[in-house]
Design an enzyme around this catalytic site. Structure first.
Site, mmCIF file in Angstrom:
data_model
loop_
_atom_site.group_PDB
_atom_site.id
_atom_site.type_symbol
_atom_site.label_atom_id
_atom_site.label_comp_id
_atom_site.label_asym_id
_atom_site.label_seq_id
_atom_site.Cartn_x
_atom_site.Cartn_y
_atom_site.Cartn_z
ATOM 1 N N TYR A 1 -2.725 -8.448 -3.737
ATOM 2 C CA TYR A 1 -2.693 -7.369 -2.736
ATOM 3 C C TYR A 1 -3.757 -7.580 -1.645
ATOM 4 O O TYR A 1 -3.418 -7.775 -0.471
ATOM 5 C CB TYR A 1 -2.883 -6.039 -3.473
ATOM 6 C CG TYR A 1 -3.029 -4.834 -2.593
ATOM 7 C CD1 TYR A 1 -2.237 -4.664 -1.459
ATOM 8 C CD2 TYR A 1 -3.961 -3.832 -2.900
ATOM 9 C CE1 TYR A 1 -2.367 -3.532 -0.652
ATOM 10 C CE2 TYR A 1 -4.097 -2.713 -2.112
ATOM 11 C CZ TYR A 1 -3.304 -2.563 -0.985
ATOM 12 O OH TYR A 1 -3.445 -1.450 -0.205
ATOM 13 N N SER B 1 -16.725 -3.923 -6.640
ATOM 14 C CA SER B 1 -15.991 -2.663 -6.727
ATOM 15 C C SER B 1 -16.959 -1.486 -6.806
ATOM 16 O O SER B 1 -18.079 -1.628 -7.333
ATOM 17 C CB SER B 1 -15.140 -2.700 -8.004
ATOM 18 O OG SER B 1 -14.733 -1.411 -8.349
ATOM 19 N N TYR C 1 -14.525 -3.383 -17.108
ATOM 20 C CA TYR C 1 -14.174 -3.893 -15.778
ATOM 21 C C TYR C 1 -15.374 -3.795 -14.827
ATOM 22 O O TYR C 1 -15.754 -4.770 -14.165
ATOM 23 C CB TYR C 1 -12.970 -3.097 -15.232
ATOM 24 C CG TYR C 1 -12.651 -3.387 -13.783
ATOM 25 C CD1 TYR C 1 -11.928 -4.519 -13.420
ATOM 26 C CD2 TYR C 1 -13.076 -2.526 -12.765
ATOM 27 C CE1 TYR C 1 -11.636 -4.787 -12.087
ATOM 28 C CE2 TYR C 1 -12.794 -2.781 -11.436
ATOM 29 C CZ TYR C 1 -12.071 -3.911 -11.099
ATOM 30 O OH TYR C 1 -11.791 -4.176 -9.784
ATOM 31 N N LYS D 1 -18.000 -6.742 -13.155
ATOM 32 C CA LYS D 1 -18.299 -6.859 -11.713
ATOM 33 C C LYS D 1 -19.812 -6.875 -11.508
ATOM 34 O O LYS D 1 -20.342 -7.676 -10.726
ATOM 35 C CB LYS D 1 -17.693 -5.676 -10.933
ATOM 36 C CG LYS D 1 -16.180 -5.684 -10.828
ATOM 37 C CD LYS D 1 -15.661 -6.753 -9.885
ATOM 38 C CE LYS D 1 -14.162 -6.704 -9.708
ATOM 39 N NZ LYS D 1 -13.597 -7.949 -9.218
HETATM 40 P P1 NAD Z 1 -4.239 -8.244 -7.403
HETATM 41 O O1 NAD Z 1 -3.977 -8.214 -8.864
HETATM 42 O O2 NAD Z 1 -3.163 -7.823 -6.477
HETATM 43 O O3 NAD Z 1 -4.725 -9.710 -6.973
HETATM 44 C C1 NAD Z 1 -5.475 -10.536 -7.822
HETATM 45 C C2 NAD Z 1 -4.774 -11.896 -7.853
HETATM 46 O O4 NAD Z 1 -5.507 -12.752 -8.737
HETATM 47 C C3 NAD Z 1 -3.350 -11.824 -8.388
HETATM 48 O O5 NAD Z 1 -2.478 -12.428 -7.456
HETATM 49 C C4 NAD Z 1 -3.390 -12.607 -9.700
HETATM 50 O O6 NAD Z 1 -2.185 -13.295 -9.922
HETATM 51 C C5 NAD Z 1 -4.577 -13.528 -9.472
HETATM 52 N N1 NAD Z 1 -5.275 -13.969 -10.685
HETATM 53 C C6 NAD Z 1 -5.708 -13.235 -11.728
HETATM 54 N N2 NAD Z 1 -6.328 -14.020 -12.639
HETATM 55 C C7 NAD Z 1 -6.290 -15.289 -12.150
HETATM 56 C C8 NAD Z 1 -6.753 -16.539 -12.624
HETATM 57 N N3 NAD Z 1 -7.373 -16.668 -13.806
HETATM 58 N N4 NAD Z 1 -6.546 -17.641 -11.860
HETATM 59 C C9 NAD Z 1 -5.899 -17.551 -10.672
HETATM 60 N N5 NAD Z 1 -5.431 -16.399 -10.184
HETATM 61 C C10 NAD Z 1 -5.633 -15.268 -10.907
HETATM 62 O O7 NAD Z 1 -5.566 -7.378 -7.155
HETATM 63 P P2 NAD Z 1 -6.186 -6.869 -5.786
HETATM 64 O O8 NAD Z 1 -5.959 -5.406 -5.698
HETATM 65 O O9 NAD Z 1 -5.766 -7.740 -4.681
HETATM 66 O O10 NAD Z 1 -7.730 -7.080 -6.105
HETATM 67 C C11 NAD Z 1 -8.408 -8.247 -5.678
HETATM 68 C C12 NAD Z 1 -9.846 -8.163 -6.183
HETATM 69 O O11 NAD Z 1 -10.452 -6.972 -5.707
HETATM 70 C C13 NAD Z 1 -9.969 -8.123 -7.705
HETATM 71 O O12 NAD Z 1 -11.087 -8.896 -8.085
HETATM 72 C C14 NAD Z 1 -10.208 -6.661 -8.001
HETATM 73 O O13 NAD Z 1 -10.961 -6.483 -9.175
HETATM 74 C C15 NAD Z 1 -11.008 -6.229 -6.786
HETATM 75 N N6 NAD Z 1 -10.886 -4.787 -6.485
HETATM 76 C C16 NAD Z 1 -9.648 -4.230 -6.303
HETATM 77 C C17 NAD Z 1 -9.551 -2.857 -6.062
HETATM 78 C C18 NAD Z 1 -8.215 -2.189 -5.878
HETATM 79 O O14 NAD Z 1 -8.142 -0.966 -6.016
HETATM 80 N N7 NAD Z 1 -7.155 -2.923 -5.559
HETATM 81 C C19 NAD Z 1 -10.705 -2.061 -5.972
HETATM 82 C C20 NAD Z 1 -11.952 -2.678 -6.162
HETATM 83 C C21 NAD Z 1 -12.032 -4.051 -6.414
HETATM 84 N N1 UFG Z 2 -4.393 9.669 -10.237
HETATM 85 C C1 UFG Z 2 -3.485 10.630 -10.637
HETATM 86 N N2 UFG Z 2 -2.319 10.206 -11.166
HETATM 87 C C2 UFG Z 2 -1.991 8.897 -11.322
HETATM 88 C C3 UFG Z 2 -2.920 7.924 -10.899
HETATM 89 C C4 UFG Z 2 -4.115 8.346 -10.370
HETATM 90 O O1 UFG Z 2 -3.737 11.830 -10.522
HETATM 91 O O2 UFG Z 2 -0.900 8.596 -11.832
HETATM 92 C C5 UFG Z 2 -5.660 10.104 -9.645
HETATM 93 C C6 UFG Z 2 -6.893 9.682 -10.439
HETATM 94 O O3 UFG Z 2 -7.174 10.610 -11.458
HETATM 95 C C7 UFG Z 2 -7.959 9.619 -9.342
HETATM 96 C C8 UFG Z 2 -7.170 9.180 -8.102
HETATM 97 O O4 UFG Z 2 -5.803 9.478 -8.387
HETATM 98 O O5 UFG Z 2 -8.471 10.891 -9.095
HETATM 99 C C9 UFG Z 2 -7.298 7.695 -7.793
HETATM 100 O O6 UFG Z 2 -6.965 6.948 -8.958
HETATM 101 P P1 UFG Z 2 -6.652 5.378 -8.902
HETATM 102 O O7 UFG Z 2 -6.210 4.965 -10.270
HETATM 103 O O8 UFG Z 2 -5.735 5.090 -7.778
HETATM 104 O O9 UFG Z 2 -8.051 4.745 -8.524
HETATM 105 P P2 UFG Z 2 -9.475 4.808 -9.255
HETATM 106 O O10 UFG Z 2 -10.390 5.589 -8.361
HETATM 107 O O11 UFG Z 2 -9.370 5.249 -10.647
HETATM 108 O O12 UFG Z 2 -9.903 3.276 -9.293
HETATM 109 C C10 UFG Z 2 -9.634 2.364 -8.215
HETATM 110 C C11 UFG Z 2 -9.248 0.995 -8.784
HETATM 111 C C12 UFG Z 2 -10.434 0.291 -9.377
HETATM 112 C C13 UFG Z 2 -11.556 0.273 -8.370
HETATM 113 C C14 UFG Z 2 -11.891 1.681 -7.952
HETATM 114 C C15 UFG Z 2 -12.995 1.646 -6.928
HETATM 115 O O13 UFG Z 2 -8.247 1.119 -9.772
HETATM 116 O O14 UFG Z 2 -10.086 -1.047 -9.672
HETATM 117 O O15 UFG Z 2 -10.746 2.297 -7.384
HETATM 118 O O16 UFG Z 2 -13.365 2.939 -6.592
HETATM 119 F F1 UFG Z 2 -12.634 -0.344 -8.870
#
Ligand code: NAD
Ligand code: UFG
Length: 334
Positions: free
Chosen positions: A11, A124, A148, A152
């Site tokens: 993503y 994160s 998780y 990080k």
């Molecule tokens: P995502 O799952 O869409 O992308 C991660 C990608 O890494 C995927 O395409 C997956 O196939 C690949 N991957 C996983 N393990 C691998 C491995 N061992 N070797 C090669 N590829 C691998 O996730 P995202 O939302 O794009 O998140 C990207 C980064 O940002 C992650 O490190 C995630 O922890 C961090 N992050 C995401 C969020 C969020 O809400 N999306 C919030 C905070 C931090």
């Molecule tokens: N929520 C609902 N229903 C659902 C899913 C979520 O009510 O089905 C609520 C949660 O309780 C929360 C809000 O929507 O209040 C956001 O929840 P998310 O699961 O979308 O996101 P989080 O804040 O829990 O966590 C996300 C990512 C983590 C990242 C973090 C950083 O999942 O990987 O944001 O703030 F690290």
């Protein structure tokens, strides 16, 4: 410059690939597709109107990393690859430590061997744990509540140690808040392969009738309307934050931490109302129990990123809602 994006098919990585390629860099994507699809490459080629190089490889296989560094003379790395479900990390910590921690160590080892010392790391907001005060700045205590977030933070600590041992490193740990939305084209977006856990992908699936209803986790939090409050940030603003961090690292050595958030908190119902208003669709929901491990309210103080990087978010909640829906529509037609 030649930039390696681990997890570049995912993503956030795919959106950063667009931003960095449009800034004139060559992006090389490395991903094992565990949570993404090979279709993304066609979509990136379409958006960028050129072929992007994709290597299917696993960070847990040191030979895969070695070959990509041998194939290209990489100048810098954006490290996105990893698992990202807080819930799964509690259920299966070994898998999370193996993939996210060991994968990162393998990557850094290879960077060190090849003298590549510029790294943008996806951290994160989970490193902070329960907010002691709001908005959360980078000096806020870091007491993550789950494996998780702990991983990080351990990676951030490791990167600090690496910089202390060799001051030639240039590292940015970007602490994302809640990324949502998609690229303007609607071609790429948040498209998890398994069950969606995050709020926005669930809302879009309910709106498109792939799921029956949204369960709102708790309406008894001490917030504006009782539902959880988060700092939702448009993924294209986030991508711009990566570009500005990279530019900063070109001029500065160090191991830096930056919040990437908007500074504004919105409740689950705020996001839902914005989505319904912008996309004129129905999203049935009910209230259920609080989800274990959730905090009531979490939003960033993004001033450090503005002061050092000159970056701030530009897009609002309605734009995030509109673009998330556009992506889902586009995918349905494909
Ligand atoms: P995502 O799952 O869409 O992308 C991660 C990608 O890494 C995927 O395409 C997956 O196939 C690949 N991957 C996983 N393990 C691998 C491995 N061992 N070797 C090669 N590829 C691998 O996730 P995202 O939302 O794009 O998140 C990207 C980064 O940002 C992650 O490190 C995630 O922890 C961090 N992050 C995401 C969020 C969020 O809400 N999306 C919030 C905070 C931090
Ligand atoms: N929520 C609902 N229903 C659902 C899913 C979520 O009510 O089905 C609520 C949660 O309780 C929360 C809000 O929507 O209040 C956001 O929840 P998310 O699961 O979308 O996101 P989080 O804040 O829990 O966590 C996300 C990512 C983590 C990242 C973090 C950083 O999942 O990987 O944001 O703030 F690290």
């Amino acid at each position: 410059m030649k930039l390696l994006l681990t997890g570049g098919m995912g993503y956030i990585g795919s959106h950063v690939a667009v931003t960095m390629a449009k800034s004139g860099h060559e992006v090389i994507l490395f991903d094992n597709l565990v949570n993404s699809s090979s279709d993304t490459i066609k979509k990136l080629n379409k958006i960028l109107d050129k072929d992007v190089y994709f290597y299917k490889g696993d960070l847990n296989n040191p030979n895969d990393i070695k070959s990509i560094f041998e194939k290209f003379k990489i100048d810098a790395v954006f490290h996105f690859a990893g698992y990202k479900s807080v819930k799964e990390s509690v259920i299966n910590p070994i898998e999370y430590y193996s993939n996210n921690m060991i994968g990162t160590i393998n990557l850094i080892n290879e960077m060190y061997k090849k003298n590549v010392k510029l790294l943008v790391f996806s951290s994160s907001a989970t490193v902070y744990g329960d907010p002691k005060y709001l908005p959360i700045d980078e000096k806020h205590p870091t007491i993550p509540k789950n494996p998780y977030g702990r991983i990080k933070l351990q990676i951030e600590d490791m990167l600090d140690d690496i910089y202390s041992s060799d001051n030639n490193w240039r590292i940015a740990c970007l602490r994302y808040f809640n990324p949502v939305g998609s690229h303007d084209s609607g071609l790429i977006g948040d498209n998890p392969t398994g069950l969606a856990n995050n709020l926005m992908p669930i809302i879009t699936k309910v709106a498109s009738k792939k799921l029956k209803k949204l369960s709102v986790f708790g309406n008894d939090y001490p917030t504006v309307d009782g539902t959880g409050v988060r700092d939702y940030i448009h993924v294209m603003d986030l991508a711009e934050g990566h570009k500005m961090s990279f530019n900063y690292l070109l001029k500065n050595k160090g191991c830096f931490k930056f919040n990437l958030g908007t500074g504004k908190g919105y409740s689950v119902l705020d996001l839902l109302k914005s989505f319904i208003k912008m996309n004129h669709c129905d999203v049935p929901y009910d209230f259920t129990f609080r989800r274990e491990g959730d905090v009531s309210e979490c939003y960033a103080d993004p001033n450090k990123a503005f002061e050092f990087l000159g970056w701030r978010s530009l897009r609002g909640l309605d734009e995030m809602s509109e673009s998330a829906w556009k992506f889902l529509h586009h995918n349905e037609k494909d």
